[in-house]
Write a protein that holds these residues in place. Structure first.
Motif, mmCIF file in Angstrom:
data_model
loop_
_atom_site.group_PDB
_atom_site.id
_atom_site.type_symbol
_atom_site.label_atom_id
_atom_site.label_comp_id
_atom_site.label_asym_id
_atom_site.label_seq_id
_atom_site.Cartn_x
_atom_site.Cartn_y
_atom_site.Cartn_z
ATOM 1 N N VAL A 119 9.977 -2.606 -10.997
ATOM 2 C CA VAL A 119 8.257 -2.430 -11.384
ATOM 3 C C VAL A 119 7.485 -1.775 -10.930
ATOM 4 O O VAL A 119 7.389 -1.593 -9.826
ATOM 5 C CB VAL A 119 8.420 -3.988 -10.591
ATOM 6 C CG1 VAL A 119 7.141 -4.502 -10.933
ATOM 7 C CG2 VAL A 119 9.063 -4.915 -10.707
ATOM 8 N N ALA A 120 6.127 -0.997 -11.632
ATOM 9 C CA ALA A 120 5.630 -0.628 -12.268
ATOM 10 C C ALA A 120 4.546 -1.286 -11.373
ATOM 11 O O ALA A 120 4.119 -2.185 -11.835
ATOM 12 C CB ALA A 120 4.826 0.139 -13.318
ATOM 13 N N ILE A 121 3.245 -0.637 -10.342
ATOM 14 C CA ILE A 121 2.699 -1.382 -9.554
ATOM 15 C C ILE A 121 0.734 -0.050 -9.734
ATOM 16 O O ILE A 121 1.000 0.478 -10.818
ATOM 17 C CB ILE A 121 2.228 -1.310 -8.454
ATOM 18 C CG1 ILE A 121 2.749 0.040 -7.738
ATOM 19 C CG2 ILE A 121 4.124 -2.096 -8.043
ATOM 20 C CD1 ILE A 121 2.748 0.004 -6.706
ATOM 21 N N PRO A 122 -0.614 -1.176 -10.018
ATOM 22 C CA PRO A 122 -1.566 -0.860 -10.077
ATOM 23 C C PRO A 122 -1.280 0.058 -8.782
ATOM 24 O O PRO A 122 -0.613 0.403 -7.827
ATOM 25 C CB PRO A 122 -2.165 -2.120 -9.930
ATOM 26 C CG PRO A 122 -1.412 -2.583 -9.376
ATOM 27 C CD PRO A 122 0.214 -2.537 -9.149
ATOM 28 N N ASP A 123 -2.739 0.627 -9.011
ATOM 29 C CA ASP A 123 -3.276 1.809 -7.440
ATOM 30 C C ASP A 123 -3.447 1.115 -6.279
ATOM 31 O O ASP A 123 -4.640 0.859 -5.983
ATOM 32 C CB ASP A 123 -4.325 2.669 -8.320
ATOM 33 C CG ASP A 123 -4.738 4.001 -7.206
ATOM 34 O OD1 ASP A 123 -3.570 3.728 -6.246
ATOM 35 O OD2 ASP A 123 -5.645 4.436 -7.716
#
Length: 322
Positions: A119-123
């Protein structure tokens, strides 16, 4: 019955999980078709194909078990509210209004993740998980799904799935100060899976008050961080569905999350109680298990920075064009 979506060398499949194999629905039906038909019709379809050879589960990759029509997420656990409010406000506080009616927010049905996904995540530097049980709405003959009472709402519950409502707490904290949201602190990802278990499968776990006494656990990198009984929620699921439908409508394929369970159902609760547990980081594994339903496992992916946007520009509030 268990209903799933998967992919293998033959493409995307949709059907039943029967033992250790997946079996496609007859007639090329899709999960959305089966949800619309209701549990009784699904049971008839299951009888048609339950003895089919199918494909071993070990040879497919499970997808999210449905493409939701919408996603509502409640906040139905008092203990969760107590802990998170302590972290945000400096003291534990459950507003009197919480007890009056079950509150929910709508989130993004287009960023649903599957078990096994990275799961890619925001900064964010305050990434959190949220352990939940979700209901999936099915069709009921003769009902539009509008303004249901709890008894009618119960008949619209097709089944259950495990939910992880991923949360970027630092982004969420800023958004909530504007008195609207959450939005970008939440809408980057939500895991559903591994399949939909039909409601009748969990009937043995219903207590005398109609609450589902199933055990829910969450593990981070193999260490159990939280555990609770879903029956500790403030309202049973039919009442959540009834409230969602009030002066509105629920339709087949809608997903309604229970909200985060207590006792470590999210890190934010534990932070509020003074527990020194670090936020999630890329590479961390989060595993959630709910009794009678199944488990989902995800690895936290890389932070994906977004293009910068300027802040709001003060405007002169002129009422006429020059």
């Amino acid at each position: 019955m268990k209903i799933a979506r998967w992919t293998d060398d033959a493409g995307v499949g949709e059907g039943f999980v029967v033992g250790d194999r997946v079996v496609p629905f007859p007639g090329g039906r899709r999960v959305s078709d089966v949800l619309a038909g209701g549990v009784a019709a699904a049971r008839s379809l299951h009888e048609e194909v339950k003895d089919a050879e199918g494909v071993p589960l070990s040879r497919v990759r499970l997808l999210a078990p449905l493409v939701p029509a919408s996603v509502r997420d409640f906040v139905a656990f008092e203990e969760h509210v107590e802990g998170v409010s302590a972290g945000v406000e400096g003291k534990s506080d459950v507003a009197p209004e919480w007890y009056e009616a079950p509150t929910f927010y709508f989130t993004n049905p287009h960023t649903i993740r599957a078990t096994g996904d990275v799961v890619a995540i925001p900064d964010t530097r305050r990434l959190d998980y949220e352990l939940e049980l979700a209901v999936v709405i099915g069709g009921v003959a003769g009902s539009t799904g509008e303004t249901l009472d709890p008894e009618a709402a119960a008949s619209h519950i097709f089944g259950y799935t495990v939910m992880n409502d991923w949360s970027a707490r630092d982004l969420q904290a800023r958004e909530m100060k504007v008195r609207l949201g959450p939005c970008k602190g939440k809408d980057f990802g939500m895991t559903l899976g591994p399949w939909i278990v039909t409601a009748d499968e969990l009937d043995p776990f219903l207590d005398d008050d109609g609450f589902l006494a199933v055990r829910a656990e969450v593990f981070v990198n193999g260490e159990r961080i939280g555990e609770d009984l879903v029956s500790n929620m403030g309202w049973p699921f039919p009442e959540l569905v009834a409230y969602a439908s009030r002066n509105s409508i629920v339709v087949p394929g809608d997903v309604l999350g229970s909200g985060t369970v207590g006792n470590g159902g999210c890190l934010g609760e534990l932070w509020g109680l003074g527990r020194d547990i670090p936020p999630l980081e890329p590479g961390d594994e989060v595993r959630m298990v709910i009794e009678g339903v199944g488990e989902i496992v995800n690895v936290v992916g890389d932070r994906v920075p977004a293009p910068a946007l300027p802040p709001a520009r003060p405007r002169p509030r002129i009422r006429q064009r020059a």
